[in-house]
Design a protein around this motif. Structure first.
Motif, PDB file in Angstrom:
ATOM      1  N   GLN A 151       2.218  -2.115  -5.511  1.00  0.00           N
ATOM      2  CA  GLN A 151       2.801  -1.403  -4.368  1.00  0.00           C
ATOM      3  C   GLN A 151       1.827  -0.361  -3.822  1.00  0.00           C
ATOM      4  OE1 GLN A 151       6.528   0.041  -6.009  1.00  0.00           O
ATOM      5  NE2 GLN A 151       7.663  -1.567  -4.935  1.00  0.00           N
ATOM      6  N   ASN A 152       1.128   0.330  -4.720  1.00  0.00           N
ATOM      7  CA  ASN A 152       0.143   1.316  -4.280  1.00  0.00           C
ATOM      8  C   ASN A 152      -1.058   0.643  -3.611  1.00  0.00           C
ATOM      9  OD1 ASN A 152       1.419   3.774  -4.958  1.00  0.00           O
ATOM     10  ND2 ASN A 152       0.863   3.509  -7.106  1.00  0.00           N
ATOM     11  N   LEU A 153      -1.445  -0.531  -4.088  1.00  0.00           N
ATOM     12  CA  LEU A 153      -2.513  -1.283  -3.424  1.00  0.00           C
ATOM     13  C   LEU A 153      -2.069  -1.713  -2.027  1.00  0.00           C
ATOM     14  CD1 LEU A 153      -3.786  -3.423  -6.417  1.00  0.00           C
ATOM     15  CD2 LEU A 153      -5.211  -1.894  -5.038  1.00  0.00           C
ATOM     16  N   GLU A 154      -0.823  -2.135  -1.901  1.00  0.00           N
ATOM     17  CA  GLU A 154      -0.291  -2.508  -0.577  1.00  0.00           C
ATOM     18  C   GLU A 154      -0.336  -1.324   0.385  1.00  0.00           C
ATOM     19  OE1 GLU A 154       3.562  -3.935  -1.819  1.00  0.00           O
ATOM     20  OE2 GLU A 154       2.921  -6.028  -1.624  1.00  0.00           O
ATOM     21  N   LYS A 155       0.041  -0.156  -0.115  1.00  0.00           N
ATOM     22  CA  LYS A 155       0.020   1.053   0.710  1.00  0.00           C
ATOM     23  C   LYS A 155      -1.420   1.423   1.076  1.00  0.00           C
ATOM     24  CE  LYS A 155       1.864   5.749   0.764  1.00  0.00           C
ATOM     25  NZ  LYS A 155       2.667   6.712   0.011  1.00  0.00           N
ATOM     26  N   LEU A 156      -2.326   1.309   0.105  1.00  0.00           N
ATOM     27  CA  LEU A 156      -3.738   1.588   0.374  1.00  0.00           C
ATOM     28  C   LEU A 156      -4.278   0.624   1.421  1.00  0.00           C
ATOM     29  CD1 LEU A 156      -6.500   2.894  -0.142  1.00  0.00           C
ATOM     30  CD2 LEU A 156      -6.725   1.377  -2.140  1.00  0.00           C
ATOM     31  N   LEU A 157      -3.922  -0.635   1.300  1.00  0.00           N
ATOM     32  CA  LEU A 157      -4.373  -1.628   2.271  1.00  0.00           C
ATOM     33  C   LEU A 157      -3.860  -1.289   3.670  1.00  0.00           C
ATOM     34  CD1 LEU A 157      -5.880  -4.331   2.681  1.00  0.00           C
ATOM     35  CD2 LEU A 157      -3.693  -5.473   2.282  1.00  0.00           C
ATOM     36  N   ALA A 158      -2.585  -0.969   3.761  1.00  0.00           N
ATOM     37  CA  ALA A 158      -2.001  -0.625   5.060  1.00  0.00           C
ATOM     38  C   ALA A 158      -2.666   0.618   5.652  1.00  0.00           C
ATOM     39  CB  ALA A 158      -0.499  -0.403   4.917  1.00  0.00           C
ATOM     40  N   ASN A 159      -2.789   1.664   4.856  1.00  0.00           N
ATOM     41  CA  ASN A 159      -3.397   2.898   5.353  1.00  0.00           C
ATOM     42  C   ASN A 159      -4.860   2.686   5.743  1.00  0.00           C
ATOM     43  OD1 ASN A 159      -1.141   4.556   5.268  1.00  0.00           O
ATOM     44  ND2 ASN A 159      -1.522   5.192   3.157  1.00  0.00           N
ATOM     45  N   SER A 160      -5.578   1.899   4.964  1.00  0.00           N
ATOM     46  CA  SER A 160      -6.985   1.640   5.268  1.00  0.00           C
ATOM     47  C   SER A 160      -7.120   0.862   6.569  1.00  0.00           C
ATOM     48  CB  SER A 160      -7.646   0.872   4.120  1.00  0.00           C
ATOM     49  OG  SER A 160      -7.630   1.632   2.936  1.00  0.00           O
ATOM     50  N   TYR A 161      -6.268  -0.130   6.745  1.00  0.00           N
ATOM     51  CA  TYR A 161      -6.314  -0.935   7.967  1.00  0.00           C
ATOM     52  C   TYR A 161      -5.984  -0.064   9.182  1.00  0.00           C
ATOM     53  CZ  TYR A 161      -5.598  -4.735  11.241  1.00  0.00           C
ATOM     54  OH  TYR A 161      -5.693  -5.563  12.326  1.00  0.00           O
ATOM     55  N   LEU A 162      -4.938   0.727   9.068  1.00  0.00           N
ATOM     56  CA  LEU A 162      -4.534   1.580  10.190  1.00  0.00           C
ATOM     57  C   LEU A 162      -5.587   2.644  10.495  1.00  0.00           C
ATOM     58  CD1 LEU A 162      -0.767   1.913   9.250  1.00  0.00           C
ATOM     59  CD2 LEU A 162      -1.729   0.564  11.147  1.00  0.00           C
ATOM     60  N   LEU A 163      -6.208   3.195   9.456  1.00  0.00           N
ATOM     61  CA  LEU A 163      -7.259   4.190   9.669  1.00  0.00           C
ATOM     62  C   LEU A 163      -8.499   3.546  10.286  1.00  0.00           C
ATOM     63  CD1 LEU A 163      -8.123   7.128   9.427  1.00  0.00           C
ATOM     64  CD2 LEU A 163      -8.830   6.655   7.066  1.00  0.00           C
ATOM     65  N   ALA A 164      -8.818   2.327   9.866  1.00  0.00           N
ATOM     66  CA  ALA A 164      -9.951   1.619  10.466  1.00  0.00           C
ATOM     67  C   ALA A 164      -9.695   1.362  11.948  1.00  0.00           C
ATOM     68  CB  ALA A 164     -10.205   0.301   9.726  1.00  0.00           C
ATOM     69  N   LEU A 165      -8.484   0.951  12.276  1.00  0.00           N
ATOM     70  CA  LEU A 165      -8.140   0.691  13.671  1.00  0.00           C
ATOM     71  C   LEU A 165      -8.233   1.973  14.501  1.00  0.00           C
ATOM     72  CD1 LEU A 165      -7.216  -1.463  15.683  1.00  0.00           C
ATOM     73  CD2 LEU A 165      -4.861  -0.907  15.052  1.00  0.00           C
ATOM     74  N   LYS A 166      -7.729   3.074  13.948  1.00  0.00           N
ATOM     75  CA  LYS A 166      -7.800   4.361  14.649  1.00  0.00           C
ATOM     76  C   LYS A 166      -9.260   4.781  14.830  1.00  0.00           C
ATOM     77  CE  LYS A 166      -4.988   7.716  13.652  1.00  0.00           C
ATOM     78  NZ  LYS A 166      -4.280   8.908  13.167  1.00  0.00           N
ATOM     79  N   THR A 167     -10.059   4.597  13.796  1.00  0.00           N
ATOM     80  CA  THR A 167     -11.470   4.979  13.864  1.00  0.00           C
ATOM     81  C   THR A 167     -12.203   4.146  14.907  1.00  0.00           C
ATOM     82  OG1 THR A 167     -11.381   5.588  11.520  1.00  0.00           O
ATOM     83  CG2 THR A 167     -13.565   5.321  12.491  1.00  0.00           C
ATOM     84  N   GLN A 168     -11.897   2.864  14.965  1.00  0.00           N
ATOM     85  CA  GLN A 168     -12.522   2.008  15.967  1.00  0.00           C
ATOM     86  C   GLN A 168     -12.073   2.406  17.377  1.00  0.00           C
ATOM     87  OE1 GLN A 168     -11.888  -2.281  15.666  1.00  0.00           O
ATOM     88  NE2 GLN A 168     -14.059  -2.524  16.183  1.00  0.00           N
TER      89      GLN A 168
ATOM     90  N   GLY B 219      -2.476 -11.248  -8.935  1.00  0.00           N
ATOM     91  CA  GLY B 219      -1.453 -12.277  -8.764  1.00  0.00           C
ATOM     92  C   GLY B 219      -0.503 -12.060  -7.608  1.00  0.00           C
ATOM     93  N   SER B 220      -0.798 -11.099  -6.750  1.00  0.00           N
ATOM     94  CA  SER B 220       0.078 -10.807  -5.627  1.00  0.00           C
ATOM     95  C   SER B 220      -0.473 -11.419  -4.342  1.00  0.00           C
ATOM     96  CB  SER B 220       0.198  -9.291  -5.444  1.00  0.00           C
ATOM     97  OG  SER B 220       1.003  -8.979  -4.337  1.00  0.00           O
ATOM     98  N   LYS B 221       0.412 -11.931  -3.522  1.00  0.00           N
ATOM     99  CA  LYS B 221       0.028 -12.367  -2.182  1.00  0.00           C
ATOM    100  C   LYS B 221      -0.118 -11.127  -1.309  1.00  0.00           C
ATOM    101  CE  LYS B 221       0.521 -16.988  -2.263  1.00  0.00           C
ATOM    102  NZ  LYS B 221      -0.158 -18.013  -1.531  1.00  0.00           N
ATOM    103  N   VAL B 222      -0.915 -11.241  -0.257  1.00  0.00           N
ATOM    104  CA  VAL B 222      -1.178 -10.122   0.650  1.00  0.00           C
ATOM    105  C   VAL B 222      -0.429 -10.361   1.951  1.00  0.00           C
ATOM    106  CG1 VAL B 222      -2.958  -8.870   1.909  1.00  0.00           C
ATOM    107  CG2 VAL B 222      -3.448  -9.784  -0.379  1.00  0.00           C
ATOM    108  N   GLU B 223       0.394  -9.404   2.329  1.00  0.00           N
ATOM    109  CA  GLU B 223       1.115  -9.461   3.607  1.00  0.00           C
ATOM    110  C   GLU B 223       0.231  -8.787   4.650  1.00  0.00           C
ATOM    111  OE1 GLU B 223       3.773 -10.628   6.231  1.00  0.00           O
ATOM    112  OE2 GLU B 223       4.179 -10.971   4.108  1.00  0.00           O
ATOM    113  N   GLY B 224      -0.732  -9.539   5.161  1.00  0.00           N
ATOM    114  CA  GLY B 224      -1.746  -8.990   6.057  1.00  0.00           C
ATOM    115  C   GLY B 224      -1.356  -9.046   7.516  1.00  0.00           C
ATOM    116  N   THR B 225      -0.249  -8.401   7.856  1.00  0.00           N
ATOM    117  CA  THR B 225       0.175  -8.369   9.255  1.00  0.00           C
ATOM    118  C   THR B 225       0.236  -6.925   9.741  1.00  0.00           C
ATOM    119  OG1 THR B 225       2.541  -8.219   8.743  1.00  0.00           O
ATOM    120  CG2 THR B 225       1.593 -10.444   8.915  1.00  0.00           C
ATOM    121  N   PHE B 226       0.008  -6.771  11.031  1.00  0.00           N
ATOM    122  CA  PHE B 226       0.084  -5.436  11.610  1.00  0.00           C
ATOM    123  C   PHE B 226       1.492  -4.867  11.456  1.00  0.00           C
ATOM    124  CE2 PHE B 226       0.564  -2.352  15.038  1.00  0.00           C
ATOM    125  CZ  PHE B 226      -0.476  -1.507  14.738  1.00  0.00           C
TER     126      PHE B 226
END
Length: 141
Positions: free
Chosen positions: A8-25, A65-72
């Motif tokens: 769950q923490n990895l999922e949150k890190l992934l989401a925050n990282s993606y959103l921060l990357a988008l904001k930075t771009q 072993g977790s699938k990644v929900e890689g959607t905006f």
């Protein structure tokens, strides 16, 4: 599934990282004025670093072993980073990005203990590395 809270923490890190990357771009594209070139370049370097981190986090989730929900939609739902504002001044952009990196550090500090409690030192190490990256990015800003 083993390491449930860590995932769950990895999922949150992934989401925050993606959103921060988008904001930075977004800010990379829209920064104007004095110091345009160095800020444009710095923002570019920072979103490139985040892109690499995003892939590493997703791969760690798969290794556990977790699938990644890689959607905006999912990232927006579970992430804590709000969208950037293309009309911000360069100072507001910098402050907004620093706040995003600081939020990442705060979440990661709590996540380290969870990973260690679940005997997942590899993920705890990843979290520590991400803290270092966020602190450096904030310092550079």
């Amino acid at each position: 599934m083993k390491n449930h809270q860590t995932i769950q923490n990895l999922e949150k890190l992934l989401a925050n990282s993606y959103l921060l990357a988008l904001k930075t771009q977004n800010y990379h594209w829209n920064v104007v004025g004095e110091n345009f070139k160095p800020l444009h370049e710095l923002f570019g370097l920072q979103y490139d670093e985040l892109a690499v981190a995003i892939d590493e986090v997703a791969e760690r989730m798969r290794a556990l072993g977790s699938k990644v929900e890689g959607t905006f939609e999912n990232f927006s739902k579970i992430g804590e980073i709000k969208s950037g504002n293309k009309n911000f001044s360069k100072g507001e952009m910098i402050h907004d990005l620093i706040s995003g990196h600081e939020a990442g550090v705060k979440a990661l500090k709590a996540a380290i203990k969870v990973a260690q409690d679940e005997a997942d030192e590899a993920t705890a190490d990843m979290f520590i590395g991400r803290i270092h990256a966020h602190e450096k990015a904030a310092w550079m800003l």
